[in-house]
Scaffold this motif. Sequence first.
Motif, PDB file in Angstrom:
ATOM      1  N   MET A   1      40.185   1.016 -22.547  1.00  0.00           N
ATOM      2  CA  MET A   1      38.777   0.617 -22.398  1.00  0.00           C
ATOM      3  C   MET A   1      38.710  -0.693 -21.612  1.00  0.00           C
ATOM      4  O   MET A   1      39.358  -1.671 -21.949  1.00  0.00           O
TER       5      MET A   1
ATOM      6  N   GLN B   1      23.834  -2.895 -31.107  1.00  0.00           N
ATOM      7  CA  GLN B   1      23.879  -1.516 -30.630  1.00  0.00           C
ATOM      8  C   GLN B   1      22.509  -1.111 -30.107  1.00  0.00           C
ATOM      9  O   GLN B   1      21.496  -1.751 -30.417  1.00  0.00           O
TER      10      GLN B   1
ATOM     11  N   PHE C   1      25.990   0.253 -21.480  1.00  0.00           N
ATOM     12  CA  PHE C   1      26.068   1.714 -21.442  1.00  0.00           C
ATOM     13  C   PHE C   1      26.140   2.151 -19.983  1.00  0.00           C
ATOM     14  O   PHE C   1      25.308   1.758 -19.163  1.00  0.00           O
ATOM     15  N   ASN C   2      27.161   2.968 -19.628  1.00  0.00           N
ATOM     16  CA  ASN C   2      27.322   3.417 -18.249  1.00  0.00           C
ATOM     17  C   ASN C   2      28.042   4.763 -18.237  1.00  0.00           C
ATOM     18  O   ASN C   2      29.103   4.922 -18.841  1.00  0.00           O
ATOM     19  N   LYS C   3      27.413   5.741 -17.553  1.00  0.00           N
ATOM     20  CA  LYS C   3      27.989   7.072 -17.397  1.00  0.00           C
ATOM     21  C   LYS C   3      28.381   7.697 -18.737  1.00  0.00           C
ATOM     22  O   LYS C   3      29.476   8.254 -18.890  1.00  0.00           O
ATOM     23  N   GLY C   4      27.498   7.548 -19.723  1.00  0.00           N
ATOM     24  CA  GLY C   4      27.717   8.177 -21.017  1.00  0.00           C
ATOM     25  C   GLY C   4      28.647   7.426 -21.946  1.00  0.00           C
ATOM     26  O   GLY C   4      28.850   7.839 -23.099  1.00  0.00           O
ATOM     27  N   LYS C   5      29.212   6.307 -21.495  1.00  0.00           N
ATOM     28  CA  LYS C   5      30.142   5.532 -22.322  1.00  0.00           C
ATOM     29  C   LYS C   5      29.457   4.240 -22.809  1.00  0.00           C
ATOM     30  O   LYS C   5      28.712   3.618 -22.059  1.00  0.00           O
ATOM     31  N   MET C   6      29.758   3.884 -24.049  1.00  0.00           N
ATOM     32  CA  MET C   6      29.118   2.716 -24.678  1.00  0.00           C
ATOM     33  C   MET C   6      30.154   1.651 -25.008  1.00  0.00           C
ATOM     34  O   MET C   6      31.175   1.931 -25.638  1.00  0.00           O
ATOM     35  N   ASN C   7      29.908   0.427 -24.567  1.00  0.00           N
ATOM     36  CA  ASN C   7      30.713  -0.731 -24.949  1.00  0.00           C
ATOM     37  C   ASN C   7      29.765  -1.759 -25.591  1.00  0.00           C
ATOM     38  O   ASN C   7      28.702  -2.062 -25.031  1.00  0.00           O
TER      39      ASN C   7
ATOM     40  N   LEU D   1      32.996  -4.410 -16.708  1.00  0.00           N
ATOM     41  CA  LEU D   1      31.948  -3.393 -16.659  1.00  0.00           C
ATOM     42  C   LEU D   1      30.621  -3.994 -16.219  1.00  0.00           C
ATOM     43  O   LEU D   1      29.859  -3.362 -15.481  1.00  0.00           O
TER      44      LEU D   1
END
Length: 301
Positions: free
Chosen positions: A1, A85, A73-79, A7
């Motif tokens: 990750m 949240q 949140f980018n391209k379906g991925k969450m950091n 990111l």
Amino acid sequence: MAPIGILFFIFTVICVGAKEVLFTVQCKTESVGQYGQQSLLECWVQAANGATDAGIRAISWTKEGLEGPLVFFNKGKMNKTPGYQLAEPPLNKKHTNVSLLIANTTMANAGAYKCMVITNSGDAVGDINLKVTAKYSKPTIRSDPKEITVKRDGVLTCESHGGYPKGEIRWIVEHDTEWTKGSKMEEKLDKRGLFHLSSKLPLLRGSIFSKYTCAVYSASGSREAEAIFVVEDIPSLGTQGREKEFDAASKIIAPVVVIGSLIVGLLVALLFLRRRRQSGHLRSDPGEEEGLDAIDNSFQM
């Protein structure tokens, strides 16, 4: 990750190359969070120029004074940073809610936030400010000396903690009379950034009330909690006064009732005898007539 900082850099590059803005990010101007509870920073994507499909590609939440995004949140991925949240992660192209949820609000969470959103039709930014408040604890009262009496001076100390912004302690005595001017309040910030309030009220012999109320008020002026201190050896002034009035009235009324009864009895007897004499049923008796005349004369004087 990948680290959140990297990111976020990618996110910034995407923003530079985005298309013409057809959407805006609308946020409430201010949100009020309660210390120790969840806080919601409400933002949503709103279409502009007749656009119908947001097509969210990326979302970033940042806070003034902190480096990097709290949520990315980018391209379906969450950091995300622990404790933060998205209230509703994007699941389809029609998603418009981009609000931020804070799990356990502290004073450190107060401040200005930005929500940056990239869609298929462009990017936009929304701003919102979080204000954090905390309720004060139920106050406690201690006395010095421990047992307060009317024959000696003393001090009452009232304390309340865990509140924000700075509140106020007020003193109220019998009959809802405020007695705050004679007190002295101090406030301190603890390690959590919350206020601890302490107020001292001096008591002077000869002018001590039977009940003292310590009330805590918030910065907005609302009464949050209170505590009551009772001085045991002082009788209620209202009850004591009524008892004295009753005793005095009893001393006056008792003899008046007796005298009044005697007068009424004599008047009735006199009236009865006169009627009998006038009707001819009572024979002439010089001694009796002299007695009636004497009684009659005594009432006419």
